[in-house]
Design a protein around this motif. Structure first.
Motif, PDB file in Angstrom:
ATOM      1  N   MET A  64     -15.287 -22.521  50.108  1.00  0.00           N
ATOM      2  CA  MET A  64     -15.639 -22.300  48.700  1.00  0.00           C
ATOM      3  C   MET A  64     -17.042 -21.715  48.684  1.00  0.00           C
ATOM      4  O   MET A  64     -17.980 -22.366  49.174  1.00  0.00           O
ATOM      5  N   ARG A  65     -17.156 -20.522  48.103  1.00  0.00           N
ATOM      6  CA  ARG A  65     -18.456 -19.836  48.097  1.00  0.00           C
ATOM      7  C   ARG A  65     -18.935 -19.692  46.652  1.00  0.00           C
ATOM      8  O   ARG A  65     -18.161 -19.277  45.783  1.00  0.00           O
ATOM      9  N   LEU A  66     -20.188 -20.054  46.407  1.00  0.00           N
ATOM     10  CA  LEU A  66     -20.770 -19.904  45.068  1.00  0.00           C
ATOM     11  C   LEU A  66     -21.884 -18.878  45.146  1.00  0.00           C
ATOM     12  O   LEU A  66     -22.763 -18.979  46.017  1.00  0.00           O
ATOM     13  N   VAL A  67     -21.830 -17.890  44.254  1.00  0.00           N
ATOM     14  CA  VAL A  67     -22.837 -16.832  44.277  1.00  0.00           C
ATOM     15  C   VAL A  67     -23.535 -16.785  42.920  1.00  0.00           C
ATOM     16  O   VAL A  67     -22.868 -16.668  41.883  1.00  0.00           O
ATOM     17  N   ASP A  68     -24.846 -16.889  42.928  1.00  0.00           N
ATOM     18  CA  ASP A  68     -25.624 -16.743  41.694  1.00  0.00           C
ATOM     19  C   ASP A  68     -25.700 -15.250  41.384  1.00  0.00           C
ATOM     20  O   ASP A  68     -26.405 -14.501  42.068  1.00  0.00           O
ATOM     21  N   ASP A  69     -24.956 -14.822  40.350  1.00  0.00           N
ATOM     22  CA  ASP A  69     -24.904 -13.401  40.003  1.00  0.00           C
ATOM     23  C   ASP A  69     -25.449 -13.196  38.591  1.00  0.00           C
ATOM     24  O   ASP A  69     -24.978 -12.345  37.841  1.00  0.00           O
ATOM     25  N   SER A 106     -30.963 -13.333  37.719  1.00  0.00           N
ATOM     26  CA  SER A 106     -32.232 -14.024  37.502  1.00  0.00           C
ATOM     27  C   SER A 106     -33.221 -13.701  38.619  1.00  0.00           C
ATOM     28  O   SER A 106     -32.850 -13.523  39.782  1.00  0.00           O
ATOM     29  N   LEU A 107     -34.484 -13.669  38.235  1.00  0.00           N
ATOM     30  CA  LEU A 107     -35.541 -13.406  39.201  1.00  0.00           C
ATOM     31  C   LEU A 107     -35.568 -14.485  40.288  1.00  0.00           C
ATOM     32  O   LEU A 107     -35.892 -14.248  41.431  1.00  0.00           O
ATOM     33  N   PHE A 108     -35.201 -15.700  39.855  1.00  0.00           N
ATOM     34  CA  PHE A 108     -35.288 -16.837  40.798  1.00  0.00           C
ATOM     35  C   PHE A 108     -33.913 -17.248  41.289  1.00  0.00           C
ATOM     36  O   PHE A 108     -33.601 -18.417  41.384  1.00  0.00           O
ATOM     37  N   ARG A 109     -33.061 -16.257  41.527  1.00  0.00           N
ATOM     38  CA  ARG A 109     -31.695 -16.678  41.847  1.00  0.00           C
ATOM     39  C   ARG A 109     -31.577 -17.315  43.225  1.00  0.00           C
ATOM     40  O   ARG A 109     -32.311 -16.983  44.154  1.00  0.00           O
ATOM     41  N   GLN A 110     -30.568 -18.226  43.272  1.00  0.00           N
ATOM     42  CA  GLN A 110     -30.328 -18.992  44.495  1.00  0.00           C
ATOM     43  C   GLN A 110     -29.558 -18.142  45.502  1.00  0.00           C
ATOM     44  O   GLN A 110     -28.758 -17.298  45.098  1.00  0.00           O
ATOM     45  N   PRO A 111     -29.745 -18.373  46.807  1.00  0.00           N
ATOM     46  CA  PRO A 111     -28.896 -17.682  47.785  1.00  0.00           C
ATOM     47  C   PRO A 111     -27.464 -18.214  47.692  1.00  0.00           C
ATOM     48  O   PRO A 111     -27.267 -19.334  47.213  1.00  0.00           O
ATOM     49  N   PRO A 112     -26.447 -17.438  48.126  1.00  0.00           N
ATOM     50  CA  PRO A 112     -25.065 -17.931  48.082  1.00  0.00           C
ATOM     51  C   PRO A 112     -24.926 -19.237  48.871  1.00  0.00           C
ATOM     52  O   PRO A 112     -25.621 -19.451  49.866  1.00  0.00           O
ATOM     53  N   VAL A 113     -24.037 -20.094  48.378  1.00  0.00           N
ATOM     54  CA  VAL A 113     -23.805 -21.377  49.048  1.00  0.00           C
ATOM     55  C   VAL A 113     -22.350 -21.407  49.497  1.00  0.00           C
ATOM     56  O   VAL A 113     -21.463 -20.988  48.743  1.00  0.00           O
ATOM     57  N   GLU A 114     -22.105 -21.896  50.708  1.00  0.00           N
ATOM     58  CA  GLU A 114     -20.714 -22.001  51.191  1.00  0.00           C
ATOM     59  C   GLU A 114     -20.400 -23.429  51.602  1.00  0.00           C
ATOM     60  O   GLU A 114     -21.219 -24.081  52.251  1.00  0.00           O
ATOM     61  N   PHE A 115     -19.226 -23.875  51.200  1.00  0.00           N
ATOM     62  CA  PHE A 115     -18.750 -25.204  51.607  1.00  0.00           C
ATOM     63  C   PHE A 115     -17.506 -24.998  52.466  1.00  0.00           C
ATOM     64  O   PHE A 115     -16.627 -24.214  52.088  1.00  0.00           O
ATOM     65  N   TYR A 116     -17.437 -25.710  53.575  1.00  0.00           N
ATOM     66  CA  TYR A 116     -16.302 -25.569  54.497  1.00  0.00           C
ATOM     67  C   TYR A 116     -15.458 -26.840  54.496  1.00  0.00           C
ATOM     68  O   TYR A 116     -16.001 -27.936  54.692  1.00  0.00           O
ATOM     69  N   ALA A 117     -14.146 -26.691  54.329  1.00  0.00           N
ATOM     70  CA  ALA A 117     -13.254 -27.854  54.337  1.00  0.00           C
ATOM     71  C   ALA A 117     -13.351 -28.577  55.678  1.00  0.00           C
ATOM     72  O   ALA A 117     -13.265 -29.807  55.739  1.00  0.00           O
ATOM     73  N   THR A 143     -14.324 -17.271  46.102  1.00  0.00           N
ATOM     74  CA  THR A 143     -15.713 -16.932  45.756  1.00  0.00           C
ATOM     75  C   THR A 143     -15.890 -16.958  44.247  1.00  0.00           C
ATOM     76  O   THR A 143     -15.165 -16.287  43.524  1.00  0.00           O
ATOM     77  N   GLU A 144     -16.854 -17.755  43.799  1.00  0.00           N
ATOM     78  CA  GLU A 144     -17.151 -17.875  42.371  1.00  0.00           C
ATOM     79  C   GLU A 144     -18.493 -17.205  42.122  1.00  0.00           C
ATOM     80  O   GLU A 144     -19.525 -17.714  42.564  1.00  0.00           O
ATOM     81  N   PHE A 145     -18.476 -16.041  41.448  1.00  0.00           N
ATOM     82  CA  PHE A 145     -19.725 -15.365  41.079  1.00  0.00           C
ATOM     83  C   PHE A 145     -20.151 -15.908  39.725  1.00  0.00           C
ATOM     84  O   PHE A 145     -19.409 -15.742  38.743  1.00  0.00           O
ATOM     85  N   HIS A 146     -21.298 -16.554  39.663  1.00  0.00           N
ATOM     86  CA  HIS A 146     -21.753 -17.085  38.376  1.00  0.00           C
ATOM     87  C   HIS A 146     -22.550 -16.018  37.643  1.00  0.00           C
ATOM     88  O   HIS A 146     -23.648 -15.671  38.036  1.00  0.00           O
TER      89      HIS A 146
END
Ligand SMILES: Cc1cc2nc3c(=O)[nH]c(=O)nc-3n(C[C@H](O)[C@H](O)[C@H](O)COP(=O)(O)OP(=O)(O)OC[C@H]3O[C@@H](n4cnc5c(N)ncnc54)[C@H](O)[C@@H]3O)c2cc1C
Length: 358
Positions: A77-82, A85-96, A202-205
């Motif tokens: 599961m990958r979360l991408v701050d899209d 924002s100037l202060f956006r977070q790096p993508p986060v990945e969770f592995y089952a 992948t969830e692009f926010h």
């Protein structure tokens, strides 16, 4: 009770995924079950990601063999701050695998899930399907009588409302509901793509809500893209080729060039919560009891947990509609449902902050 009324233990109103799963689970426990409604879902690009617990329940109900080649595992599961924002977070990945699981869950077309559940219900000797709408619901101390234009009245000791957001069962039980809408429309589609998804969702926010690609078998993924209503209208009006290019651009070509496979859908976003999960020999499950936007694959999974809870409560009760049973079910669902509804609502509103929505 008139001479013509037929008596059953449990009547389930609504043959969506949650209603059919409840019919199978309660019939497996030895209850006589009538299931009202026509089990069918349109092919509109909508899929459901079924988390591990839901998959195990479906396995227990015997439907997994019919789903296996239509579902794709979600291993990452990958979360991408899209949001830009100037202060956006790096993508986060969770592995089952980090949890010792092969997959967090499995993604499947809604229509395929419904078809497999319906086939199992049709084959079950303790389930009678009445493919009609219930219009009258009247409770007395011993039972609830269900009536409709196309069937003889049926008396049930417990009525399960699996009849979706505009639930008649909820109304008949006198259960208050609060519902609200969000300034968002979800566009759904199934897309073929050039690159392998590697079993990653992948969830692009974005500032209008998430744009999510969820794996399906092969080089295919489902899309749930939440947009402000006017923008959703514009994007929905694109032809398939232009729509596919737009999704590819929005998802930064993560999966390469895309093509649309089959019909697309569009769902206005809203939420609903209830004060109680049962009253007067009636219990609510699925979207009759809770609705929220499709963020983090929660809705149907929560509905299937309603089924598991109801089943658990009824296992220790002779009369399934007794005040004790209905109150125990209510108590069992309060915390889980409130937590999920609150968390998804808060996340969605946080994403919308600053867009003028919310
Ligand atoms: C775009 C999108 C993506 C989603 N993705 C996910 C996901 O990845 N994972 C997840 O867990 N959830 C997801 N969800 C949520 C999930 O789709 C719903 O929670 C689920 O489909 C609800 O099922 P249900 O059976 O409760 O209700 P419904 O599917 O609404 O079924 C209710 C049924 O009751 C019938 N009915 C109504 N009134 C009567 C009556 N009087 N008599 C007889 N029948 C009646 C209706 O015809 C219908 O068939 C998503 C939702 C959306 C919109």
């Amino acid at each position: 009770m008139t001479a013509h009324d037929q008596q059953v233990d449990i009547a389930i109103v609504g043959a969506g995924a949650v209603g059919i799963a409840a019919a199978l689970a309660l019939a497996a426990d030895g209850r006589s079950v009538v299931l009202f409604g026509r089990p069918a879902a349109p092919r509109d690009g909508r899929t459901v990601a079924l988390l591990d617990g839901s998959w195990r329940l479906l396995a227990e109900l015997g439907v997994v063999p019919a789903l296996a080649d239509k579902a794709a595992p979600l291993a990452v599961m990958r979360l991408v701050d899209d949001t830009g924002s100037l202060f956006r977070q790096p993508p986060v990945e969770f592995y089952a695998s980090e949890l010792g699981l092969d997959a967090f869950g499995w993604n499947i077309e809604n229509a395929d899930l419904l078809a497999a559940l319906a086939a199992a219900a049709e084959a079950h000797p303790a389930i009678r399907i009445v493919p009609h709408m219930v219009s009258g619901i009247a409770a007395d101390a011993a039972a609830v009588v269900l009536t409709g234009a196309d069937f003889e009245p049926i008396r049930a000791r417990l009525v399960v409302g699996a009849d979706g957001r505009k639930s008649r069962v909820r109304e008949a039980a006198g259960i208050a509901a609060q519902d609200w809408s969000y300034p968002q429309v979800a566009l759904t589609a199934i897309l073929g793509h050039r690159r392998d998804h590697r079993e990653a969702s992948t969830e692009f926010h974005t500032r209008s809500g998430p744009c999510t690609l969820v794996p399906l078998p092969g080089r295919r993924s489902s899309l749930v893209w939440m947009l402000e209503p006017r923008e959703a209208e514009r994007v929905a009006a694109l032809d398939d080729a232009a729509f596919a290019r737009r999704v590819e651009a929005q998802t930064h070509s993560l999966l390469g060039a895309m093509t649309v496979e089959g019909p697309r859908g569009r769902v206005p976003m809203g939420g609903l919560s209830v004060t109680r999960f049962g009253a007067s020999r009636m219990a609510l499950i699925g979207e009759a009891a809770h609705v929220f936007p499709p963020i983090g694959a929660q809705g149907l999974n929560l509905g299937l947990r309603d089924v598991a809870s109801l089943r658990q409560v009824l296992r220790s009760t002779e009369d399934p509609g007794s005040e004790t049973a209905v109150s125990a079910y209510d108590g069992a669902r309060q915390a889980d449902v409130r937590l999920r509804t609150g968390a998804v609502d808060a996340l969605n509103r946080t994403l919308l902050t600053g867009t003028g929505g919310g």
